[in-house]
Design a protein around this motif. Structure first.
Motif, mmCIF file in Angstrom:
data_model
loop_
_atom_site.group_PDB
_atom_site.id
_atom_site.type_symbol
_atom_site.label_atom_id
_atom_site.label_comp_id
_atom_site.label_asym_id
_atom_site.label_seq_id
_atom_site.Cartn_x
_atom_site.Cartn_y
_atom_site.Cartn_z
ATOM 1 N N HIS A 1 -28.723 46.360 48.443
ATOM 2 C CA HIS A 1 -28.072 47.142 47.393
ATOM 3 C C HIS A 1 -27.744 46.257 46.187
ATOM 4 O O HIS A 1 -28.072 46.588 45.049
ATOM 5 C CB HIS A 1 -26.801 47.787 47.963
ATOM 6 C CG HIS A 1 -26.080 48.645 46.995
ATOM 7 N ND1 HIS A 1 -25.127 48.149 46.142
ATOM 8 C CD2 HIS A 1 -26.179 49.965 46.748
ATOM 9 C CE1 HIS A 1 -24.659 49.132 45.400
ATOM 10 N NE2 HIS A 1 -25.270 50.248 45.741
ATOM 11 N N GLN B 1 -21.819 54.006 54.032
ATOM 12 C CA GLN B 1 -20.553 54.756 53.991
ATOM 13 C C GLN B 1 -20.268 55.399 55.348
ATOM 14 O O GLN B 1 -19.165 55.300 55.867
ATOM 15 C CB GLN B 1 -20.605 55.837 52.904
ATOM 16 C CG GLN B 1 -19.340 56.672 52.807
ATOM 17 C CD GLN B 1 -18.142 55.875 52.325
ATOM 18 O OE1 GLN B 1 -18.253 55.074 51.426
ATOM 19 N NE2 GLN B 1 -16.998 56.101 52.927
ATOM 20 N N LYS C 1 -17.222 47.476 43.722
ATOM 21 C CA LYS C 1 -16.743 47.158 42.376
ATOM 22 C C LYS C 1 -15.453 46.344 42.378
ATOM 23 O O LYS C 1 -15.089 45.779 41.361
ATOM 24 C CB LYS C 1 -16.510 48.454 41.597
ATOM 25 C CG LYS C 1 -17.780 49.226 41.323
ATOM 26 C CD LYS C 1 -17.480 50.530 40.650
ATOM 27 C CE LYS C 1 -18.744 51.362 40.524
ATOM 28 N NZ LYS C 1 -18.479 52.725 40.120
ATOM 29 N N SER D 1 -18.883 53.095 46.984
ATOM 30 C CA SER D 1 -19.036 52.885 45.545
ATOM 31 C C SER D 1 -17.838 52.166 44.931
ATOM 32 O O SER D 1 -17.985 51.409 43.982
ATOM 33 C CB SER D 1 -19.268 54.222 44.837
ATOM 34 O OG SER D 1 -18.212 55.113 45.124
ATOM 35 N N GLU E 1 -26.675 53.533 50.680
ATOM 36 C CA GLU E 1 -25.264 53.796 50.385
ATOM 37 C C GLU E 1 -24.678 54.814 51.352
ATOM 38 O O GLU E 1 -23.571 54.641 51.866
ATOM 39 C CB GLU E 1 -25.107 54.295 48.951
ATOM 40 C CG GLU E 1 -25.335 53.246 47.904
ATOM 41 C CD GLU E 1 -25.343 53.801 46.488
ATOM 42 O OE1 GLU E 1 -25.044 55.007 46.298
ATOM 43 O OE2 GLU E 1 -25.655 53.033 45.569
ATOM 44 N N LYS F 1 -29.777 55.215 47.446
ATOM 45 C CA LYS F 1 -28.898 56.328 47.840
ATOM 46 C C LYS F 1 -28.812 56.423 49.361
ATOM 47 O O LYS F 1 -27.744 56.651 49.914
ATOM 48 C CB LYS F 1 -29.408 57.646 47.261
ATOM 49 C CG LYS F 1 -29.152 57.803 45.792
ATOM 50 C CD LYS F 1 -29.647 59.154 45.305
ATOM 51 C CE LYS F 1 -29.443 59.301 43.820
ATOM 52 N NZ LYS F 1 -29.945 60.590 43.324
#
Length: 135
Positions: free
Chosen positions: A59, A120, A35, A31, A116, A113
């Motif tokens: 994503h 991860q 960014k 996350s 992600e 989700k």
């Protein structure tokens, strides 16, 4: 050159946030990476090299575009050009939404989700141990 510049920006930024370089690497989360442009550039290059770029691309497209039918057809059905690895439950839910004309960003929530979490657990952990992150 773009990767080297991004790598340098990442290395320069790490001490500003966390003094211990190793702790900073361990703390990286998907996350956060998506960014911060220098991290995103490095992770994108790594994902392409690892042949798992479709997860990151999926994503980004779900969050930034509104052509959900095209996203569905590109990433979701069995045999799709850039099929992503999601559970059959998520795949079937999206298939139902597609067939009923109900595809929207919310319909992709559970698949996002899942992607992600997978990214991860797998890609980010491999990324952290590569030479991309070595001082």
């Amino acid at each position: 050159p773009k990767l080297n510049a991004a790598l340098q920006k990442v290395r320069d930024a790490i001490p500003a946030f966390i003094e211990d370089h190793n702790a900073a690497i361990r703390a990286l989360k998907f996350s956060s990476v998506v960014k911060f442009e220098p991290f995103k550039t490095l992770v994108t290059a790594f994902a392409k090299k690892e042949f798992c770029f479709e997860n990151l691309e999926f994503h980004n497209k779900v969050l930034k575009t509104s052509n959900f039918n095209k996203i569905y057809l590109t990433y979701i059905p069995e045999g799709a050009p850039k099929q992503i690895n999601i559970s059959s439950a998520n795949r079937l839910a999206l298939e139902d939404a597609y067939k009923s004309g109900g595809l929207n960003r919310e319909a992709f929530r559970d698949a996002l989700k899942e992607v992600e979490k997978l990214f991860q657990r797998d890609t980010m952990n491999r990324f952290k141990t590569t030479l991309y992150m070595r001082p």
